[in-house]
Design a protein around this motif. Structure first.
Motif, mmCIF file in Angstrom:
data_model
loop_
_atom_site.group_PDB
_atom_site.id
_atom_site.type_symbol
_atom_site.label_atom_id
_atom_site.label_comp_id
_atom_site.label_asym_id
_atom_site.label_seq_id
_atom_site.Cartn_x
_atom_site.Cartn_y
_atom_site.Cartn_z
ATOM 1 N N THR A 53 0.851 -1.186 0.000
ATOM 2 C CA THR A 53 0.000 0.000 0.000
ATOM 3 C C THR A 53 0.889 1.238 0.000
ATOM 4 O O THR A 53 2.113 1.143 0.114
ATOM 5 C CB THR A 53 -0.924 0.012 1.233
ATOM 6 O OG1 THR A 53 -0.111 -0.127 2.382
ATOM 7 C CG2 THR A 53 -1.918 -1.122 1.163
ATOM 8 N N ILE A 75 1.627 3.496 2.161
ATOM 9 C CA ILE A 75 2.524 3.727 3.285
ATOM 10 C C ILE A 75 3.841 2.949 3.109
ATOM 11 O O ILE A 75 4.924 3.442 3.429
ATOM 12 C CB ILE A 75 1.829 3.374 4.624
ATOM 13 C CG1 ILE A 75 2.728 3.661 5.823
ATOM 14 C CG2 ILE A 75 1.400 1.930 4.684
ATOM 15 C CD1 ILE A 75 2.730 5.086 6.218
ATOM 16 N N VAL A 98 5.949 4.810 0.761
ATOM 17 C CA VAL A 98 6.503 6.014 1.394
ATOM 18 C C VAL A 98 7.775 5.651 2.164
ATOM 19 O O VAL A 98 8.801 6.330 2.065
ATOM 20 C CB VAL A 98 5.453 6.672 2.332
ATOM 21 C CG1 VAL A 98 6.100 7.762 3.174
ATOM 22 C CG2 VAL A 98 4.293 7.246 1.515
ATOM 23 N N VAL A 99 7.713 4.547 2.941
ATOM 24 C CA VAL A 99 8.881 4.107 3.713
ATOM 25 C C VAL A 99 10.076 3.864 2.786
ATOM 26 O O VAL A 99 11.196 4.320 3.038
ATOM 27 C CB VAL A 99 8.535 2.830 4.523
ATOM 28 C CG1 VAL A 99 9.788 2.205 5.103
ATOM 29 C CG2 VAL A 99 7.535 3.161 5.626
ATOM 30 N N VAL A 151 11.556 7.149 1.468
ATOM 31 C CA VAL A 151 12.380 7.859 2.453
ATOM 32 C C VAL A 151 13.790 7.254 2.466
ATOM 33 O O VAL A 151 14.804 7.970 2.476
ATOM 34 C CB VAL A 151 11.743 7.772 3.862
ATOM 35 C CG1 VAL A 151 12.710 8.286 4.918
ATOM 36 C CG2 VAL A 151 10.439 8.555 3.899
ATOM 37 N N TYR A 152 13.869 5.922 2.441
ATOM 38 C CA TYR A 152 15.172 5.261 2.432
ATOM 39 C C TYR A 152 15.999 5.685 1.204
ATOM 40 O O TYR A 152 17.175 6.029 1.319
ATOM 41 C CB TYR A 152 14.986 3.742 2.477
ATOM 42 C CG TYR A 152 16.225 2.976 2.092
ATOM 43 C CD1 TYR A 152 17.302 2.905 2.969
ATOM 44 C CD2 TYR A 152 16.331 2.346 0.856
ATOM 45 C CE1 TYR A 152 18.457 2.228 2.630
ATOM 46 C CE2 TYR A 152 17.476 1.667 0.506
ATOM 47 C CZ TYR A 152 18.536 1.609 1.388
ATOM 48 O OH TYR A 152 19.678 0.939 1.028
ATOM 49 N N VAL A 203 17.462 9.154 1.566
ATOM 50 C CA VAL A 203 18.609 9.225 2.476
ATOM 51 C C VAL A 203 19.857 8.642 1.810
ATOM 52 O O VAL A 203 20.951 9.226 1.881
ATOM 53 C CB VAL A 203 18.289 8.502 3.805
ATOM 54 C CG1 VAL A 203 19.528 8.391 4.676
ATOM 55 C CG2 VAL A 203 17.194 9.250 4.548
ATOM 56 N N VAL A 210 23.239 10.785 1.124
ATOM 57 C CA VAL A 210 24.568 10.514 1.683
ATOM 58 C C VAL A 210 25.630 10.640 0.587
ATOM 59 O O VAL A 210 26.656 11.306 0.764
ATOM 60 C CB VAL A 210 24.618 9.106 2.321
ATOM 61 C CG1 VAL A 210 26.052 8.721 2.668
ATOM 62 C CG2 VAL A 210 23.756 9.059 3.574
ATOM 63 N N LEU A 239 23.981 1.806 7.653
ATOM 64 C CA LEU A 239 22.547 2.086 7.593
ATOM 65 C C LEU A 239 21.750 0.786 7.446
ATOM 66 O O LEU A 239 20.767 0.543 8.148
ATOM 67 C CB LEU A 239 22.298 2.983 6.379
ATOM 68 C CG LEU A 239 20.983 3.698 6.262
ATOM 69 C CD1 LEU A 239 20.994 4.888 7.179
ATOM 70 C CD2 LEU A 239 20.779 4.174 4.832
ATOM 71 N N PHE A 268 21.434 -1.349 10.630
ATOM 72 C CA PHE A 268 20.379 -0.964 11.568
ATOM 73 C C PHE A 268 18.993 -1.258 10.993
ATOM 74 O O PHE A 268 18.081 -1.607 11.725
ATOM 75 C CB PHE A 268 20.518 0.513 11.943
ATOM 76 C CG PHE A 268 21.696 0.769 12.844
ATOM 77 C CD1 PHE A 268 21.723 0.228 14.118
ATOM 78 C CD2 PHE A 268 22.785 1.502 12.417
ATOM 79 C CE1 PHE A 268 22.816 0.430 14.957
ATOM 80 C CE2 PHE A 268 23.877 1.717 13.242
ATOM 81 C CZ PHE A 268 23.888 1.177 14.513
ATOM 82 N N LEU A 269 18.849 -1.129 9.658
ATOM 83 C CA LEU A 269 17.557 -1.453 9.057
ATOM 84 C C LEU A 269 17.228 -2.925 9.244
ATOM 85 O O LEU A 269 16.085 -3.287 9.537
ATOM 86 C CB LEU A 269 17.566 -1.110 7.570
ATOM 87 C CG LEU A 269 17.103 0.295 7.208
ATOM 88 C CD1 LEU A 269 17.298 0.529 5.720
ATOM 89 C CD2 LEU A 269 15.637 0.492 7.569
ATOM 90 N N PHE A 318 16.300 -3.432 12.907
ATOM 91 C CA PHE A 318 14.981 -2.888 13.250
ATOM 92 C C PHE A 318 13.858 -3.500 12.415
ATOM 93 O O PHE A 318 12.709 -3.488 12.819
ATOM 94 C CB PHE A 318 14.982 -1.362 13.123
ATOM 95 C CG PHE A 318 15.569 -0.689 14.333
ATOM 96 C CD1 PHE A 318 14.772 -0.355 15.414
ATOM 97 C CD2 PHE A 318 16.932 -0.444 14.401
ATOM 98 C CE1 PHE A 318 15.314 0.231 16.544
ATOM 99 C CE2 PHE A 318 17.481 0.158 15.530
ATOM 100 C CZ PHE A 318 16.679 0.482 16.603
ATOM 101 N N GLY A 355 2.938 -0.823 6.441
ATOM 102 C CA GLY A 355 3.655 0.085 7.340
ATOM 103 C C GLY A 355 4.927 -0.642 7.786
ATOM 104 O O GLY A 355 5.990 -0.458 7.210
ATOM 105 N N MET A 356 4.776 -1.544 8.748
ATOM 106 C CA MET A 356 5.908 -2.345 9.205
ATOM 107 C C MET A 356 6.420 -3.235 8.061
ATOM 108 O O MET A 356 7.623 -3.468 7.935
ATOM 109 C CB MET A 356 5.457 -3.197 10.395
ATOM 110 C CG MET A 356 6.569 -3.729 11.264
ATOM 111 S SD MET A 356 7.682 -2.459 11.882
ATOM 112 C CE MET A 356 9.236 -3.267 11.583
ATOM 113 N N VAL A 397 8.884 -1.427 6.149
ATOM 114 C CA VAL A 397 10.194 -1.378 6.795
ATOM 115 C C VAL A 397 10.950 -2.700 6.561
ATOM 116 O O VAL A 397 12.121 -2.706 6.202
ATOM 117 C CB VAL A 397 10.062 -1.092 8.312
ATOM 118 C CG1 VAL A 397 11.423 -1.134 8.984
ATOM 119 C CG2 VAL A 397 9.399 0.252 8.542
#
Lengths: 98, 585
Positions: free
Chosen positions: B10, B12, B15-16, B19-20, B23, B27, B188, B191-192, B195, B362-363, B366
């Motif tokens: 979807t 969202i 969007v995630v 954003v990645y 970034v 960098v 990066l 950590f992704l 998380f 959403g998750m 990620v």
């Protein structure tokens, strides 16, 4: 000639996690009443809770980077003994012209 | 290719991902002015702190193939997959940090092949450089192919679009920021992954009723497959006999083949990882790089293996020993069945299916971004290692010596473009000719197996000569090919799996054959290197200072705080790893 690294890696990582955390937690908040959506994740609103964890992590990294911005000043290769040796070696072996 | 995707993303989730991407490219953009010299571009100006190089060291290895593959192995072998970490990585990482980094970093070599040139001669360096360069291109291509296929199956994305877009993004940030860009993105990605996967494991464990629930359910699967009930949940108990454990290997082959030859060969000599340590800002930082990396590496089994184990027993079909894992499909779209009449599972989908089933949108974005990030940083890792070896070890030493630094910096950028273009080509070759890729990976395995013998003899025995090293390497590779050609894993047809010379021995599994092939290659290389070295003229001691253990002053650790001393760090890592083995014995 060798140079410095430029930016503290904690800034981009902190920024990424802060933004992702805000997006995720905001989305989780907006969809909190939708119980069917969170059935697969065992009825845990994982977006909201994990978004908050990511946000906290991002903010901590940004704070750490900001606090140590003076201490972590760049160290060009010529300022460390190892760096000077490399530069010397490259000239002695004729690997570089200038 | 199947056109119906398993899940629809979807807004969202997109969007995630967006954003990645912003970034990552940002960098590279911020670093663009820092890349003034070739040392900046290829070795980050040797200016990074050890925690950054340490996390990059581990992330360069934690490509998506590792995440997917270790999840798949978790479903196939259970907790015994942790041997690839606790036996097959940690000891070698401690060894390279304590004993080998003083030579890599201290000799001022700019690459691993260049160390071989300093220690031995040009031909040994060239042999290593060329095989490494070809290998990085193909492994980058194979991982791109895997990515395109996975995202096509999972999300219905076009194969061409995923391969070309990710290649373009990697190209952009490596061109702009060189090795620093690649390393920053690896940190990066680290950590992704943490998380993105920690909540997956947490939800998965809750779903199966915790560790006890997982043990009980995997016990049923093991019994149904004719193995002892604890075969999936104990790492060592069933290792005495290859037929009693799902891995199909006995402990000696595991410890010597995987734990010694293959693991030391990879972690101690592969420029992809060693390059990260070479970018550190001091000798101590370089030595601490693999030791710092060993701490998360020790804990990764819980992050990447557990999802696979859980996938095997989750969902309605868990009684059938299939869980969430779909069957492998034939070209006609029907499930494949093995000779015993059992459905063949597509284990590579174990971890992705967990993401899709447990994460809400959403998750899920990620989790998938973490996977995408590890694919891309794996590619960037290969490309940065390739452009360095190409420029320093092939171009500068064979094609154009003594040019200006600006010229080599330009060459490095050109090699980045060329390397990525070749990787994309390799990805399409992998798609069109699966057999060629199997064959190539086999050849790479033969070439890699003896490497650690050459480095160990070179660093710790000053009598080793260049001729000895060169002939030993070739002999080890031939030894591997001969052993592979004379043996076969149980149930496999003669051909790319072995037995093409004659079948003298049948191994219980392909892994057992791989481990023993490595052992044979290593022993052959040691024996031949020693014999040829003794018959040829050694180099005088003065030329070997800083390159050989006996002629190099030990790096002093006295001025460091005790927790920062490499020996203390190394010992702590080994004790903790032993404790983990004991807990999951």
């Amino acid at each position: 000639m060798s140079g410095a690294t430029g930016i503290d890696v904690r800034y981009p990582i902190g920024a990424l996690f802060t933004v992702l955390g805000l997006i995720l937690a905001g989305y989780g908040l907006a969809t909190a009443s939708d119980t069917a959506r969170y059935e697969p994740s065992l009825s845990v609103n994982i977006n909201l809770w994990w978004g908050l964890v990511m946000l906290a992590f991002g903010v901590v990294l940004l704070l750490l980077a900001w606090r140590s911005r003076a201490a972590s000043a760049d160290r060009p290769a010529e300022e460390t003994p190892e760096g000077r040796l490399t530069e010397q070696r490259e000239h002695v072996l004729g690997l570089e012209k200038d | 290719m199947r056109s119906v995707p398993i899940v629809h993303l979807t807004q969202i989730d997109y969007v995630v991902m967006a954003v990645y991407f912003v970034v990552v490219l940002g960098v590279g953009w911020l670093l663009r002015h820092v890349m003034r010299t070739s040392t900046d571009f290829f070795l980050s100006g040797r200016s990074l702190p050890p925690w950054v190089t340490g996390l990059a060291f581990i992330s360069a290895n934690l490509g998506a193939q590792e995440v997917i593959g270790m999840g798949a192995s978790g479903a196939k072998y259970g907790i015994a997959t942790s041997h690839f970490y606790w036996v097959g990585a940690i000891p070698a990482m401690v060894f390279v940090g304590l004993f080998m980094m003083p030579f890599y970093y201290g000799s001022r070599a700019r690459s691993v092949p260049e160390y071989l040139k300093l220690r031995f001669d040009e031909k040994t360096r060239t042999l290593n450089a060329v095989s490494f360069a070809v290998m990085t291109i193909f492994s980058s291509g194979i991982s791109m192919y895997a990515m395109g296929k996975l995202f096509n199956l999972l999300l219905g994305w076009s194969f061409d679009v995923s391969v070309l877009v990710s290649a373009a993004i990697v190209l952009a940030y490596v061109l702009l920021g060189g090795l620093t860009s690649a390393i920053y993105n690896e940190v990066l990605q680290f950590f992704l992954i943490v998380f993105g996967f920690a909540p997956l494991v947490w939800l998965g464990m809750r779903a199966v009723g915790g560790w006890d629930g997982l043990v009980a359910r995997l016990g049923e699967v093991a019994t149904a497959r004719g193995l002892p009930a604890d075969a999936y949940t104990h790492a060592w108990q069933t290792m005495g006999n290859a037929a009693q454990n799902p891995v199909g290997v006995e402990w000696f082959g595991l410890v010597m083949g995987l734990g010694f030859v293959l693991s030391f060969g990879y972690w101690c000599t592969d420029f992809l990882v060693v390059q990260r340590a070479m970018a550190a800002d001091s000798m101590t930082a370089a030595r601490r790089t693999p030791l710092i990396a060993a701490v998360p590496k020790m804990l990764f089994p819980f992050l990447v293996i557990l999802p696979g184990m859980i996938a095997l027993v989750l969902g309605a079909a868990h009684g059938a020993g299939q869980g969430l894992i779909p069957a492998k499909l034939s070209a006609a779209g029907t499930p494949l069945v093995d000779s015993a009449g059992r459905v063949v599972l597509d284990y590579d989908l174990a971890t992705p299916m967990m993401l899709v089933r447990l994460f809400p949108s959403g998750m899920l974005g990620v989790g998938l971004t973490a996977l995408l990030a590890s694919f891309m940083s794996g590619m960037a890792g290969n490309v940065t290692a390739f452009n360095t070896v190409w420029t320093y070890d092939i171009y500068q030493s064979h094609i154009r010596r003594g040019a200006s630094d600006a010229h080599y910096l330009w060459m490095g950028r050109a090699a980045t473009v060329g390397g990525i273009a070749l990787s994309v080509g390799a990805a399409y070759v992998a798609g069109a000719f699966n057999n060629i890729m199997d064959l190539l990976q086999l050849v790479f395995a033969f070439v890699n197996a003896p490497l650690f013998a050459t480095f160990a003899l070179g660093m710790f025995w000053r009598r080793t000569t260049g001729h000895g090293a060169f002939v030993g390497l070739l002999a080890g590779t031939i030894g591997a090919a001969v052993h592979h050609g004379l043996t076969l894993p149980a149930g496999a047809p003669v051909g790319v799996k072995g037995g093409y010379l004659a079948v003298l021995h049948v191994y219980p599994s392909e892994l057992a054959q791989t481990f023993w092939t490595a052992i044979v290659a290593w022993v052959t290389c040691v024996v031949v290197t020693i014999l040829v070295s003794l018959a040829t003229r050694p180099r005088p001691d003065e030329e070997l200072r800083g390159l050989v253990y006996a002629l190099t002053p030990r790096p002093s650790e006295r001025e460091l705080r005790w927790l920062e001393r490499p020996w203390v760090l190394g010992a702590a890592v080994l004790v903790l790893t032993a404790a983990l083995n004991f807990v999951f014995f």
